[in-house]
Design a protein around this motif. Structure first.
Motif, PDB file in Angstrom:
ATOM      1  N   UNK A 170       0.813  -1.215   0.000  1.00  0.00           N
ATOM      2  CA  UNK A 170       0.000   0.000   0.000  1.00  0.00           C
ATOM      3  C   UNK A 170       0.845   1.264   0.000  1.00  0.00           C
ATOM      4  N   UNK A 171       2.056   1.180   0.512  1.00  0.00           N
ATOM      5  CA  UNK A 171       2.902   2.369   0.611  1.00  0.00           C
ATOM      6  C   UNK A 171       4.120   2.329  -0.300  1.00  0.00           C
ATOM      7  N   UNK A 172       4.221   1.312  -1.132  1.00  0.00           N
ATOM      8  CA  UNK A 172       5.369   1.189  -2.040  1.00  0.00           C
ATOM      9  C   UNK A 172       5.252   2.223  -3.145  1.00  0.00           C
ATOM     10  N   UNK A 173       6.256   3.070  -3.299  1.00  0.00           N
ATOM     11  CA  UNK A 173       6.206   4.141  -4.293  1.00  0.00           C
ATOM     12  C   UNK A 173       7.272   3.992  -5.377  1.00  0.00           C
ATOM     13  N   UNK A 174       7.931   2.839  -5.422  1.00  0.00           N
ATOM     14  CA  UNK A 174       8.995   2.626  -6.396  1.00  0.00           C
ATOM     15  C   UNK A 174       8.444   2.110  -7.725  1.00  0.00           C
ATOM     16  N   UNK A 175       9.277   2.162  -8.740  1.00  0.00           N
ATOM     17  CA  UNK A 175       9.056   1.445  -9.988  1.00  0.00           C
ATOM     18  C   UNK A 175      10.421   1.133 -10.563  1.00  0.00           C
ATOM     19  N   UNK A 176      10.483   0.113 -11.427  1.00  0.00           N
ATOM     20  CA  UNK A 176      11.758  -0.368 -11.943  1.00  0.00           C
ATOM     21  C   UNK A 176      11.768  -0.242 -13.458  1.00  0.00           C
ATOM     22  N   UNK A 177      12.374   0.819 -13.973  1.00  0.00           N
ATOM     23  CA  UNK A 177      12.387   1.011 -15.429  1.00  0.00           C
ATOM     24  C   UNK A 177      13.179  -0.073 -16.142  1.00  0.00           C
ATOM     25  N   UNK A 178      12.837  -0.311 -17.393  1.00  0.00           N
ATOM     26  CA  UNK A 178      13.609  -1.260 -18.207  1.00  0.00           C
ATOM     27  C   UNK A 178      13.452  -0.910 -19.671  1.00  0.00           C
ATOM     28  N   UNK A 179      14.434  -1.330 -20.477  1.00  0.00           N
ATOM     29  CA  UNK A 179      14.319  -1.091 -21.909  1.00  0.00           C
ATOM     30  C   UNK A 179      13.578  -2.247 -22.572  1.00  0.00           C
ATOM     31  N   UNK A 180      13.432  -2.152 -23.893  1.00  0.00           N
ATOM     32  CA  UNK A 180      12.606  -3.122 -24.606  1.00  0.00           C
ATOM     33  C   UNK A 180      13.211  -4.491 -24.782  1.00  0.00           C
ATOM     34  N   UNK A 181      14.435  -4.697 -24.303  1.00  0.00           N
ATOM     35  CA  UNK A 181      15.058  -6.008 -24.451  1.00  0.00           C
ATOM     36  C   UNK A 181      14.856  -6.901 -23.235  1.00  0.00           C
ATOM     37  N   UNK A 182      14.342  -6.332 -22.162  1.00  0.00           N
ATOM     38  CA  UNK A 182      14.240  -7.070 -20.903  1.00  0.00           C
ATOM     39  C   UNK A 182      13.054  -8.030 -20.932  1.00  0.00           C
ATOM     40  N   UNK A 183      13.258  -9.217 -20.411  1.00  0.00           N
ATOM     41  CA  UNK A 183      12.229 -10.258 -20.410  1.00  0.00           C
ATOM     42  C   UNK A 183      11.211  -9.997 -19.303  1.00  0.00           C
ATOM     43  N   UNK A 184      10.304  -9.045 -19.583  1.00  0.00           N
ATOM     44  CA  UNK A 184       9.167  -8.811 -18.688  1.00  0.00           C
ATOM     45  C   UNK A 184       8.033  -8.220 -19.516  1.00  0.00           C
ATOM     46  N   UNK A 185       7.098  -9.052 -19.991  1.00  0.00           N
ATOM     47  CA  UNK A 185       5.964  -8.528 -20.744  1.00  0.00           C
ATOM     48  C   UNK A 185       5.248  -7.428 -19.969  1.00  0.00           C
ATOM     49  N   UNK A 186       4.753  -6.432 -20.674  1.00  0.00           N
ATOM     50  CA  UNK A 186       4.166  -5.270 -20.017  1.00  0.00           C
ATOM     51  C   UNK A 186       3.003  -5.653 -19.106  1.00  0.00           C
ATOM     52  N   UNK A 187       2.190  -6.600 -19.542  1.00  0.00           N
ATOM     53  CA  UNK A 187       1.041  -6.983 -18.725  1.00  0.00           C
ATOM     54  C   UNK A 187       1.441  -7.820 -17.514  1.00  0.00           C
ATOM     55  N   UNK A 188       2.739  -8.143 -17.379  1.00  0.00           N
ATOM     56  CA  UNK A 188       3.230  -8.844 -16.194  1.00  0.00           C
ATOM     57  C   UNK A 188       3.901  -7.879 -15.211  1.00  0.00           C
ATOM     58  N   UNK A 189       3.676  -6.580 -15.416  1.00  0.00           N
ATOM     59  CA  UNK A 189       4.163  -5.564 -14.490  1.00  0.00           C
ATOM     60  C   UNK A 189       3.016  -5.194 -13.563  1.00  0.00           C
TER      61      UNK A 189
END
Length: 382
Positions: free
Chosen positions: A288-307
């Motif tokens: 509830x209080x987490x305010x971070x995010x982890x940027x990545x470029x388009x080569x990283x293995x993390x589909x957008x809908x899995x964020x």
């Protein structure tokens, strides 16, 4: 001695031999600061509850050897990434041993063999010789009736073959420079660069026989230990992505719905917080209080809908804070680019909306017709 006790000798050997190596690598970089401080700062940078770490704790040693250390990147990585792979496997072994989970002589053999290879890579002959002794004893204890899992190399090749690229990988899409920096200064060793998303390194720790044995106690223990490592590394993580990584760690293909269901069940009863969007959170993060995010470029293995939608929402808050009032189309584009994406597909727009809805409940994101803005001004994110 029980097999767990012998595993303990491997743990003790590693924890006593690794400090000298770790210090030889990190001391020239830290200017007299004790290296465990790096892990405390990593906790802060990830939005976790910061802890104090000991240089003699194997968990801390293996963590500092396997994680990205801000501006220092991966100081323990070798060109073949063998040190990272071996240390990652030992993290799982140490986790299982610390929780007193059941083991057998093959577990001892594998742990000692991994330690042997790690000591060989870092040129620690004393550690290597002792690990070889333990490995030899485990080999003698193994009965001729025991069927060993498939060779590590063949299993690893299968896992690599089955790995899929991101849903719309595009190496030209990178986050804006302004989205890769944090605004606070409570991590002097790491600096203010925002920690990017780092996919968990798939560590093949066995074959499908472990998953076949679910829900037997010994199999549950092994799967849950692996789940704990993956959630700690990638959390918040979608339950389906978690199941995929577990499957790959046992040399299995990406699509196995029935097995995924069993793995997700094991995750659900392992004590992690699972939110409404089916993301699992590490125990030392307050969702509830987490305010971070982890940027990545388009080569990283993390589909957008899995964020996680909360992570998308946190990035949206920052985009709005940096731009004042901004056209919705440009706003969407900047948020998507923060995670290495460009296409405004139907699925992506739906996922953006889920993130925006969460951000809106905080009072730091608002929309007026086709314009977005942050009513609170600067986000003040850590």
């Amino acid at each position: 001695m029980s097999t767990n006790a012998v595993l303990g000798t491997v743990v003790d050997l590693l924890s006593s031999r690794l400090p000298a190596y770790i210090e030889s690598v990190l001391n020239p970089l830290l200017g007299g600061v004790e290296w465990p401080v790096l892990l405390t700062e990593l906790d802060r940078a990830k939005g976790k509850i910061p802890k104090t770490y000991s240089a003699t704790d194997l968990q801390a040693q293996l963590r500092v050897m396997t994680e990205r250390l801000g501006p220092f990147q991966y100081p323990f990585s070798d060109p073949t990434r063998q040190i990272l792979t071996l240390a990652s496997e030992l993290r799982v072994t140490r986790n299982r041993w610390a929780h007193n989970e059941s083991s057998d002589w093959f577990d001892v053999f594998r742990a000692a063999d991994t330690a042997f290879r790690l000591f060989s890579f870092i040129d620690d002959s004393s550690g290597r010789d002792r690990a070889e002794e333990i490995r030899g004893r485990a080999l003698l204890e193994l009965t001729s009736a025991l069927t060993l899992p498939g060779s590590e190399e063949s299993v690893r090749r299968d896992a690599e073959r089955d790995a899929e690229s991101p849903d719309d990988a595009d190496p030209t899409i990178v986050p804006a420079d302004s989205m890769t920096h944090r605004t606070n200064s409570d991590t002097p060793l790491l600096g203010n660069d925002r920690l990017p998303f780092e996919p968990w390194t798939v560590t093949v720790i066995g074959d499908r026989s472990v998953l076949d044995a679910l829900p037997k106690k010994w199999a549950k223990e092994r799967v849950r230990a692996l789940i704990a490592e993956i959630v700690d590394a990638e959390g918040p993580i979608l339950d389906d992505r978690l199941a995929t990584l577990v499957l790959r760690s046992f040399g299995m293909e990406r699509t196995a719905p029935a097995r995924k269901k069993k793995i997700i069940y094991q995750a659900s009863v392992s004590g992690f917080h699972i939110d409404k969007a089916k993301f699992l959170w590490p125990s030392d993060i307050d969702p509830e209080n987490w305010s971070e995010f982890r940027p990545n470029d388009g080569t990283v293995d993390r589909p957008f809908t899995e964020i996680s939608p909360r992570e998308v929402g946190n990035a949206a808050i920052e985009v709005a804070a940096q731009n004042g009032r901004i056209a919705r189309s440009e706003f969407d584009a900047q948020v998507l680019a923060t995670f290495g994406r460009r296409r405004r597909s139907k699925a992506f727009l739906k996922h953006l909306e889920a993130g925006y809805d969460l951000a809106g409940t905080s009072g730091r994101l608002a929309f007026d017709s086709e314009v977005a803005w942050n009513p609170a001004g600067r986000s003040g994110q850590g």
